[in-house]
Motif scaffolding. Sequence first.
Motif, PDB file in Angstrom:
ATOM      1  N   SER A 243       6.397  15.602   0.049  1.00 29.17           N
ATOM      2  CA  SER A 243       5.730  16.102  -1.286  1.00 29.17           C
ATOM      3  C   SER A 243       4.868  16.445  -0.856  1.00 29.17           C
ATOM      4  CB  SER A 243       6.245  15.169  -2.346  1.00 29.17           C
ATOM      5  OG  SER A 243       5.561  14.223  -2.412  1.00 29.17           O
ATOM      6  N   ARG A 244       3.768  16.697   0.195  1.00 23.50           N
ATOM      7  CA  ARG A 244       2.496  16.669   0.067  1.00 23.50           C
ATOM      8  C   ARG A 244       2.682  17.540   1.468  1.00 23.50           C
ATOM      9  NH1 ARG A 244       0.371  12.335   2.244  1.00 23.50           N
ATOM     10  NH2 ARG A 244       2.052  11.087   2.290  1.00 23.50           N
ATOM     11  N   ILE A 245       4.088  17.918   2.294  1.00 19.59           N
ATOM     12  CA  ILE A 245       3.448  18.330   3.288  1.00 19.59           C
ATOM     13  C   ILE A 245       5.511  18.853   3.556  1.00 19.59           C
ATOM     14  CG2 ILE A 245       3.193  19.254   5.835  1.00 19.59           C
ATOM     15  CD1 ILE A 245       1.622  16.382   5.703  1.00 19.59           C
ATOM     16  N   PRO A 246       5.975  20.249   2.886  1.00 23.04           N
ATOM     17  CA  PRO A 246       7.518  20.071   2.793  1.00 23.04           C
ATOM     18  C   PRO A 246       7.312  20.609   4.749  1.00 23.04           C
ATOM     19  CG  PRO A 246       6.074  21.624   1.036  1.00 23.04           C
ATOM     20  CD  PRO A 246       4.991  20.860   1.932  1.00 23.04           C
ATOM     21  N   LEU A 247       8.901  20.545   4.331  1.00 16.73           N
ATOM     22  CA  LEU A 247       9.480  20.897   5.573  1.00 16.73           C
ATOM     23  C   LEU A 247       9.367  22.407   6.168  1.00 16.73           C
ATOM     24  CD1 LEU A 247      12.544  18.519   5.491  1.00 16.73           C
ATOM     25  CD2 LEU A 247      10.524  17.800   6.753  1.00 16.73           C
ATOM     26  N   ASP A 248       9.336  23.138   5.581  1.00 16.64           N
ATOM     27  CA  ASP A 248       9.031  23.945   5.642  1.00 16.64           C
ATOM     28  C   ASP A 248       7.801  24.772   5.824  1.00 16.64           C
ATOM     29  OD1 ASP A 248       8.256  24.147   2.956  1.00 16.64           O
ATOM     30  OD2 ASP A 248       9.512  25.970   2.426  1.00 16.64           O
ATOM     31  N   LYS A 249       6.560  23.629   5.956  1.00 16.15           N
ATOM     32  CA  LYS A 249       4.850  24.264   5.914  1.00 16.15           C
ATOM     33  C   LYS A 249       4.456  23.427   6.833  1.00 16.15           C
ATOM     34  CE  LYS A 249       3.433  26.129   2.383  1.00 16.15           C
ATOM     35  NZ  LYS A 249       5.534  27.282   1.763  1.00 16.15           N
ATOM     36  N   LEU A 250       5.659  22.972   8.423  1.00 14.66           N
ATOM     37  CA  LEU A 250       5.348  22.305   9.721  1.00 14.66           C
ATOM     38  C   LEU A 250       4.008  22.397  10.219  1.00 14.66           C
ATOM     39  CD1 LEU A 250       8.181  19.425  10.244  1.00 14.66           C
ATOM     40  CD2 LEU A 250       6.324  18.793   8.399  1.00 14.66           C
ATOM     41  N   ASN A 251       4.582  24.283  10.467  1.00 17.20           N
ATOM     42  CA  ASN A 251       3.852  24.458  10.998  1.00 17.20           C
ATOM     43  C   ASN A 251       2.313  25.186  10.898  1.00 17.20           C
ATOM     44  OD1 ASN A 251       5.792  24.878  13.931  1.00 17.20           O
ATOM     45  ND2 ASN A 251       6.731  26.943  13.212  1.00 17.20           N
ATOM     46  N   GLU A 252       2.545  24.790   9.410  1.00 15.16           N
ATOM     47  CA  GLU A 252       0.688  25.118   9.230  1.00 15.16           C
ATOM     48  C   GLU A 252      -0.123  24.246   9.686  1.00 15.16           C
ATOM     49  OE1 GLU A 252       1.707  27.138   5.231  1.00 15.16           O
ATOM     50  OE2 GLU A 252       3.013  27.909   6.398  1.00 15.16           O
TER      51      GLU A 252
ATOM     52  N   GLU B  98      13.569   6.195   2.859  1.00 12.24           N
ATOM     53  CA  GLU B  98      13.118   7.622   1.822  1.00 12.24           C
ATOM     54  C   GLU B  98      11.976   7.704   1.322  1.00 12.24           C
ATOM     55  OE1 GLU B  98      15.992   9.273   0.617  1.00 12.24           O
ATOM     56  OE2 GLU B  98      17.150   9.043   2.411  1.00 12.24           O
ATOM     57  N   ILE B  99      11.319   6.728   0.908  1.00 12.10           N
ATOM     58  CA  ILE B  99       9.988   6.283   0.271  1.00 12.10           C
ATOM     59  C   ILE B  99       9.046   7.506   1.082  1.00 12.10           C
ATOM     60  CG2 ILE B  99       8.304   5.148  -0.569  1.00 12.10           C
ATOM     61  CD1 ILE B  99      10.018   2.455  -1.536  1.00 12.10           C
ATOM     62  N   VAL B 100       8.628   6.873   2.560  1.00 12.14           N
ATOM     63  CA  VAL B 100       8.000   7.390   3.628  1.00 12.14           C
ATOM     64  C   VAL B 100       8.148   8.792   3.557  1.00 12.14           C
ATOM     65  CG1 VAL B 100       7.303   7.375   5.366  1.00 12.14           C
ATOM     66  CG2 VAL B 100       7.317   5.112   4.863  1.00 12.14           C
ATOM     67  N   HIS B 101       9.240   9.259   3.695  1.00 13.24           N
ATOM     68  CA  HIS B 101      10.006  10.691   4.071  1.00 13.24           C
ATOM     69  C   HIS B 101       9.549  11.340   2.837  1.00 13.24           C
ATOM     70  CE1 HIS B 101      11.350  14.569   5.432  1.00 13.24           C
ATOM     71  NE2 HIS B 101      12.297  14.540   4.041  1.00 13.24           N
ATOM     72  N   ASN B 102       9.700  10.572   1.603  1.00 11.98           N
ATOM     73  CA  ASN B 102       9.910  11.737   0.444  1.00 11.98           C
ATOM     74  C   ASN B 102       8.359  11.513   0.178  1.00 11.98           C
ATOM     75  OD1 ASN B 102      12.498  11.922   0.100  1.00 11.98           O
ATOM     76  ND2 ASN B 102      12.833  10.099  -0.908  1.00 11.98           N
ATOM     77  N   ASP B 103       7.553  10.954  -0.227  1.00  4.37           N
ATOM     78  CA  ASP B 103       6.152  10.731  -0.208  1.00  4.37           C
ATOM     79  C   ASP B 103       5.466  11.769   0.811  1.00  4.37           C
ATOM     80  OD1 ASP B 103       3.520   8.974  -1.153  1.00  4.37           O
ATOM     81  OD2 ASP B 103       3.211  10.074   0.341  1.00  4.37           O
ATOM     82  N   LEU B 104       5.904  11.964   2.341  1.00  6.29           N
ATOM     83  CA  LEU B 104       4.999  12.643   2.966  1.00  6.29           C
ATOM     84  C   LEU B 104       6.032  13.911   2.248  1.00  6.29           C
ATOM     85  CD1 LEU B 104       4.812  11.050   6.043  1.00  6.29           C
ATOM     86  CD2 LEU B 104       2.726  12.308   5.151  1.00  6.29           C
TER      87      LEU B 104
ATOM     88  N   ILE C 173       1.238  -0.983  -0.210  1.00 10.43           N
ATOM     89  CA  ILE C 173       0.320   0.279  -0.543  1.00 10.43           C
ATOM     90  C   ILE C 173       1.021   1.734   0.295  1.00 10.43           C
ATOM     91  CG2 ILE C 173      -0.375  -0.043   2.654  1.00 10.43           C
ATOM     92  CD1 ILE C 173      -3.304   0.952   2.275  1.00 10.43           C
ATOM     93  N   SER C 174       0.268   2.550  -0.316  1.00 13.15           N
ATOM     94  CA  SER C 174       0.718   3.643  -0.200  1.00 13.15           C
ATOM     95  C   SER C 174       1.402   4.443   0.876  1.00 13.15           C
ATOM     96  CB  SER C 174       0.235   4.604  -1.186  1.00 13.15           C
ATOM     97  OG  SER C 174      -0.472   5.076  -1.453  1.00 13.15           O
ATOM     98  N   VAL C 175       2.269   5.386   1.211  1.00 12.58           N
ATOM     99  CA  VAL C 175       2.253   5.853   2.637  1.00 12.58           C
ATOM    100  C   VAL C 175       0.894   6.777   2.513  1.00 12.58           C
ATOM    101  CG1 VAL C 175       3.583   7.624   3.467  1.00 12.58           C
ATOM    102  CG2 VAL C 175       4.662   6.060   2.103  1.00 12.58           C
ATOM    103  N   GLU C 176       0.322   6.812   1.459  1.00 15.21           N
ATOM    104  CA  GLU C 176      -1.401   8.224   2.060  1.00 15.21           C
ATOM    105  C   GLU C 176      -2.071   6.614   2.287  1.00 15.21           C
ATOM    106  OE1 GLU C 176      -1.543  10.483  -1.825  1.00 15.21           O
ATOM    107  OE2 GLU C 176      -2.743  12.281  -0.191  1.00 15.21           O
ATOM    108  N   ASP C 177      -1.713   6.572   1.221  1.00 15.02           N
ATOM    109  CA  ASP C 177      -2.849   4.798   1.562  1.00 15.02           C
ATOM    110  C   ASP C 177      -3.313   4.958   3.356  1.00 15.02           C
ATOM    111  OD1 ASP C 177      -4.387   6.211  -0.606  1.00 15.02           O
ATOM    112  OD2 ASP C 177      -4.248   4.468  -1.988  1.00 15.02           O
ATOM    113  N   VAL C 178      -2.016   3.910   3.523  1.00 14.07           N
ATOM    114  CA  VAL C 178      -1.862   3.375   4.842  1.00 14.07           C
ATOM    115  C   VAL C 178      -2.357   4.482   5.920  1.00 14.07           C
ATOM    116  CG1 VAL C 178       0.176   4.337   5.842  1.00 14.07           C
ATOM    117  CG2 VAL C 178      -0.817   2.012   6.037  1.00 14.07           C
TER     118      VAL C 178
END
Length: 311
Positions: free
Chosen positions: A283-292, A275-281, A212-217
């Motif tokens: 791509s949707r939630i960039p590290l500079d947008k964590l506070n938002e 790498e897969i888990v980190h990059n997938d997340l 399963i994909s990161v997003e779907d799990v």
Amino acid sequence: SRDEKIAIIGSGLIGRSWAMLFASVGYKVCIYDILSEQIDSALKEILVQLKKLEESGLLRGKISAVEQHKLITGCTDFKECVAGAKHVQECVPESIELKRKVFEQLDAVADDKMVLCSSTSTMPASSFTEHLTHRAQCIVAHPTNPPYYAPLVEVVPAPWTNGVVISNTKSLLEEIGQTPVVLKKEVLGFVLNRIQYALLNECWRLVQDGTISVEDVDKVMSDGLGMRYAFMGPLETAYLNADGWKSYSERYADTIFNVAQDFGPTPRMEGETLEIVHNDLASRIPLDKLNERRAWRDARLAGLAKLKKEM
Ligand code: NAD
């Protein structure tokens, strides 16, 4: 509680949250930190947060944000901060050396009644209090982040913790509107994280083996299991899914046992899957947008907390 004092040692994320929770029911709260600028920024940020909560109707307690803030003071002297407190909540970083050091400092200034309570997420009190004169007064109260919206607190006594200290800690947590659960004995990782780690491990394995994909799990939790778990635990969920646990066991125990045999060894959270888990997340939630995204999360948790109170 009105005239009683609570001392907070360490004014980071968790120290600030505890301060707000204790002040919400009228306790006088004194905050200490080794960095005086941390105390200043804590007092400022707490006021901002309390006012925001008041504006959005989410402020806890019966007194105004400004009144609550007035109950919280800072102190750059350790001994003075702790003096006269009925409960000390330690909130320094998660390091065994630091916990030992701070509890030795507490041991040196404590009276025979005050509760010496650690916020540690993982370390049993027995690992940093054994040699202390006041060890019977030591206990762990591990909050859930963010404590203002997720009320669960794991109370974990050491083998030598006095029974009165356990019941006083539990009552105090109930008084400030948290939900304490008292562990009957110390266990590595406590209970919340043991369950969380079991979930993380299985999610990891399912992504690792390409099921399963990161997003779907993550959706399996947020739109599936999590919907129920916000209101009842897995044991009651199962009880309701059959006609009680005897019937659940008759129907599903073999299946669950067989599936569990397929789980495989504990994965290491590293390598290609990392790498897969980190990059997938990312791509949707960039590290500079964590506070938002954290603010987004907290707003939803606040809404859920409100719903749970109203229902
Ligand atoms: P943090 O890094 O945000 O804050 C720690 C504070 O302690 C800092 O202000 C630091 O200046 C201060 N400090 C460092 N050494 C000190 C000392 N010797 N005396 C006094 N103050 C000192 O950390 P946090 O996230 O607030 O975590 C605090 C504790 O709470 C840890 O044990 C952590 O495991 C636990 N906890 C954290 C979370 C979480 O999600 N962050 C959840 C539950 C429990």
